[in-house]
Design an enzyme around this catalytic site. Structure first.
Site, PDB file in Angstrom:
ATOM      1  N   GLY A  75       0.774  -1.239   0.000  1.00 46.08           N
ATOM      2  CA  GLY A  75       0.000   0.000   0.000  1.00 46.08           C
ATOM      3  C   GLY A  75       0.808   1.293   0.000  1.00 46.08           C
ATOM      4  O   GLY A  75       0.359   2.306  -0.516  1.00 46.08           O
TER       5      GLY A  75
ATOM      6  N   GLU B   4       4.178   4.492   5.436  1.00 51.22           N
ATOM      7  CA  GLU B   4       3.027   3.574   5.455  1.00 51.22           C
ATOM      8  C   GLU B   4       1.815   4.246   4.816  1.00 51.22           C
ATOM      9  O   GLU B   4       1.689   5.467   4.835  1.00 51.22           O
ATOM     10  CB  GLU B   4       2.771   3.197   6.930  1.00 51.22           C
ATOM     11  CG  GLU B   4       1.535   2.395   7.234  1.00 51.22           C
ATOM     12  CD  GLU B   4       1.543   0.983   6.661  1.00 51.22           C
ATOM     13  OE1 GLU B   4       1.750   0.848   5.440  1.00 51.22           O
ATOM     14  OE2 GLU B   4       1.269   0.037   7.414  1.00 51.22           O
ATOM     15  N   ASP B   5       0.927   3.437   4.251  1.00 50.55           N
ATOM     16  CA  ASP B   5      -0.258   4.015   3.613  1.00 50.55           C
ATOM     17  C   ASP B   5      -1.308   4.457   4.636  1.00 50.55           C
ATOM     18  O   ASP B   5      -1.816   5.565   4.576  1.00 50.55           O
ATOM     19  CB  ASP B   5      -0.884   3.040   2.596  1.00 50.55           C
ATOM     20  CG  ASP B   5      -1.220   1.664   3.182  1.00 50.55           C
ATOM     21  OD1 ASP B   5      -0.852   1.385   4.350  1.00 50.55           O
ATOM     22  OD2 ASP B   5      -1.853   0.862   2.477  1.00 50.55           O
TER      23      ASP B   5
ATOM     24  N   ASP C 245      -4.620   1.750  10.922  1.00 53.31           N
ATOM     25  CA  ASP C 245      -6.003   1.445  11.266  1.00 53.31           C
ATOM     26  C   ASP C 245      -6.011   0.969  12.723  1.00 53.31           C
ATOM     27  O   ASP C 245      -5.986   1.781  13.637  1.00 53.31           O
ATOM     28  CB  ASP C 245      -6.469   0.368  10.273  1.00 53.31           C
ATOM     29  CG  ASP C 245      -7.940   0.052  10.339  1.00 53.31           C
ATOM     30  OD1 ASP C 245      -8.721   0.938  10.656  1.00 53.31           O
ATOM     31  OD2 ASP C 245      -8.315  -1.107  10.055  1.00 53.31           O
TER      32      ASP C 245
ATOM     33  N   LYS D 177      -6.591   6.354  10.707  1.00 53.16           N
ATOM     34  CA  LYS D 177      -7.975   6.138  11.173  1.00 53.16           C
ATOM     35  C   LYS D 177      -7.906   6.004  12.683  1.00 53.16           C
ATOM     36  O   LYS D 177      -7.903   4.890  13.214  1.00 53.16           O
ATOM     37  CB  LYS D 177      -8.507   4.815  10.615  1.00 53.16           C
ATOM     38  CG  LYS D 177      -9.106   4.858   9.253  1.00 53.16           C
ATOM     39  CD  LYS D 177      -9.803   3.517   8.991  1.00 53.16           C
ATOM     40  CE  LYS D 177      -9.814   3.182   7.532  1.00 53.16           C
ATOM     41  NZ  LYS D 177     -10.253   1.795   7.281  1.00 53.16           N
TER      42      LYS D 177
ATOM     43  N   PHE E  16     -13.918   2.416   4.869  1.00 55.67           N
ATOM     44  CA  PHE E  16     -12.934   1.678   4.080  1.00 55.67           C
ATOM     45  C   PHE E  16     -12.642   2.467   2.810  1.00 55.67           C
ATOM     46  O   PHE E  16     -13.552   2.840   2.081  1.00 55.67           O
ATOM     47  CB  PHE E  16     -13.415   0.269   3.757  1.00 55.67           C
ATOM     48  CG  PHE E  16     -12.263  -0.664   3.515  1.00 55.67           C
ATOM     49  CD1 PHE E  16     -11.603  -1.264   4.583  1.00 55.67           C
ATOM     50  CD2 PHE E  16     -11.786  -0.894   2.230  1.00 55.67           C
ATOM     51  CE1 PHE E  16     -10.502  -2.084   4.376  1.00 55.67           C
ATOM     52  CE2 PHE E  16     -10.693  -1.719   2.015  1.00 55.67           C
ATOM     53  CZ  PHE E  16     -10.051  -2.311   3.084  1.00 55.67           C
ATOM     54  N   VAL E  17     -11.371   2.741   2.572  1.00 55.33           N
ATOM     55  CA  VAL E  17     -10.999   3.582   1.430  1.00 55.33           C
ATOM     56  C   VAL E  17     -10.112   2.820   0.446  1.00 55.33           C
ATOM     57  O   VAL E  17      -9.468   1.849   0.801  1.00 55.33           O
ATOM     58  CB  VAL E  17     -10.280   4.871   1.902  1.00 55.33           C
ATOM     59  CG1 VAL E  17     -11.230   5.764   2.675  1.00 55.33           C
ATOM     60  CG2 VAL E  17      -9.040   4.551   2.748  1.00 55.33           C
TER      61      VAL E  17
ATOM     62  N   ASP F 155      -5.717  -0.783  -1.603  1.00 56.94           N
ATOM     63  CA  ASP F 155      -6.464  -1.703  -2.453  1.00 56.94           C
ATOM     64  C   ASP F 155      -7.790  -2.154  -1.858  1.00 56.94           C
ATOM     65  O   ASP F 155      -8.041  -2.036  -0.659  1.00 56.94           O
ATOM     66  CB  ASP F 155      -5.623  -2.963  -2.680  1.00 56.94           C
ATOM     67  CG  ASP F 155      -5.465  -3.785  -1.386  1.00 56.94           C
ATOM     68  OD1 ASP F 155      -4.990  -3.221  -0.391  1.00 56.94           O
ATOM     69  OD2 ASP F 155      -5.848  -4.975  -1.389  1.00 56.94           O
TER      70      ASP F 155
ATOM     71  N   ARG G 211      -5.509   0.129  -6.698  1.00 58.14           N
ATOM     72  CA  ARG G 211      -4.385   0.873  -6.125  1.00 58.14           C
ATOM     73  C   ARG G 211      -3.968   2.025  -7.026  1.00 58.14           C
ATOM     74  O   ARG G 211      -3.325   2.977  -6.593  1.00 58.14           O
ATOM     75  CB  ARG G 211      -3.156  -0.033  -5.963  1.00 58.14           C
ATOM     76  CG  ARG G 211      -3.318  -1.157  -4.970  1.00 58.14           C
ATOM     77  CD  ARG G 211      -1.977  -1.854  -4.786  1.00 58.14           C
ATOM     78  NE  ARG G 211      -2.076  -3.150  -4.146  1.00 58.14           N
ATOM     79  CZ  ARG G 211      -2.124  -3.350  -2.829  1.00 58.14           C
ATOM     80  NH1 ARG G 211      -2.085  -2.324  -2.014  1.00 58.14           N
ATOM     81  NH2 ARG G 211      -2.211  -4.563  -2.333  1.00 58.14           N
TER      82      ARG G 211
END
Ligand code: IMP
Ligand code: MG
Length: 185
Positions: A46, A102-103, A106, A134, A155-156, A162, A168
Site C-alpha cells: 500500500g 506507510e499508507d 487502522d 484512522k 474503508f478507502v 487496495d 491501487r
C-alpha cells in the site's frame, strides 16, 4: 468486480489535495533531517505510491528499502493482530535514520509489530510517516511523527490502497461502497 465507479461512494481526498499534502510532508521531513541521511522504508504494497511521490520532495540524501507485510488477506477488512513478514529489508538499518512510510494506520497492529522488530536492529532513529490515520479504530498505540490526513472510520481505496488487490492505481482516495461491493464479488 467492476470498474471503480461501481463502488465509489465518494471521493474523500482529491488528487490535488493529496499532491499538495505530500509536498508539504516532504518539505517538513527535509527540514527535520537537514544534514542527515534518511533510509525510507516503504511498507508494501500500500505505501508504494506514497513513497515514490514523497521522496521527490525530500532534499537530504535518501535511500529506500522495502518491507512486505500482510495483516489480512483478500476478503477480510480488518487486521487480526497477527502480522506476517512477506519480504524483509535487503539492507542493514544499524545506525541509520529510518523513516517508515506507510499508507494507513487502522488498528495499529501492523505498524506496532514492524516498529518492535526494527527497533531490535538498532537504527540511529526510527520515525513513522503515514499518509492516512484512522484514529477511531486504534487498538494499539503507534507513535506517528508525520501524518498526511486523519480520516473517519470508512474503508478507502486508491493511491496505493487496495480493495482485494485492485484499485491501487486510482490517483485519489475514495470511500468504498462496501454494500455494493460485497453484493457483487
Ligand atoms: P492495521 O494493522 O489495522 O493498522 O492495518 C493496517 C493495514 O491495513 C494497512 O497497511 C492497509 O494495508 C490495510 N488497511 C487498513 N484500512 C484500510 C482501508 O481503508 N483501505 C485499504 N486498506 C486498509
Ligand atoms: Mg492492503
Amino acid at each position: 468486480m467492476q470498474d471503480y465507479h461501481a463502488y465509489l461512494e465518494e471521493v474523500l481526498i482529491t488528487e490535488e489535495e493529496l499532491q499538495n499534502r505530500v509536498h508539504e510532508l516532504g518539505v517538513e521531513i527535509s527540514q527535520d533531517y537537514t544534514g542527515k541521511r534518511i533510509l525510507a522504508i516503504c511498507i508494501l504494497r500500500g505505501g508504494g505510491m506514497f513513497l515514490t511521490d514523497l521522496i521527490r520532495h525530500i532534499e537530504p540524501l535518501v535511500a529506500v528499502d522495502f518491507m512486505g507485510v500482510s495483516s489480512y488477506g483478500v476478503g477480510s477488512r480488518r487486521s487480526d493482530g497477527e502480522v506476517r513478514i512477506k519480504l524483509d529489508l535487503s539492507t542493514s538499518i544499524v545506525d541509520q535514520h529510518v523513516l517508515i512510510v506507510e499508507d494507513i494506520i487502522d488498528s495499529g497492529h501492523t505498524l506496532a509489530s514492524v516498529i518492535e522488530m526494527l527497533r531490535t536492529r538498532n537504527p540511529a532513529s526510527l520515525e513513522v510517516c503515514t499518509l492516512l490515520n484512522k484514529f477511531s479504530r486504534r487498538e494499539v498505540d503507534v507513535p506517528i511523527k508525520y501524518c498526511g490526513f486523519n480520516i473517519p472510520d470508512k474503508f478507502v481505496f486508491g493511491y496505493g490502497l487496495d480493495m482485494d488487490e485492485y484499485y491501487r492505481n486510482l490517483p485519489f482516495i475514495g470511500v468504498v461502497d462496501l454494500e455494493k461491493y460485497e453484493a457483487d464479488v
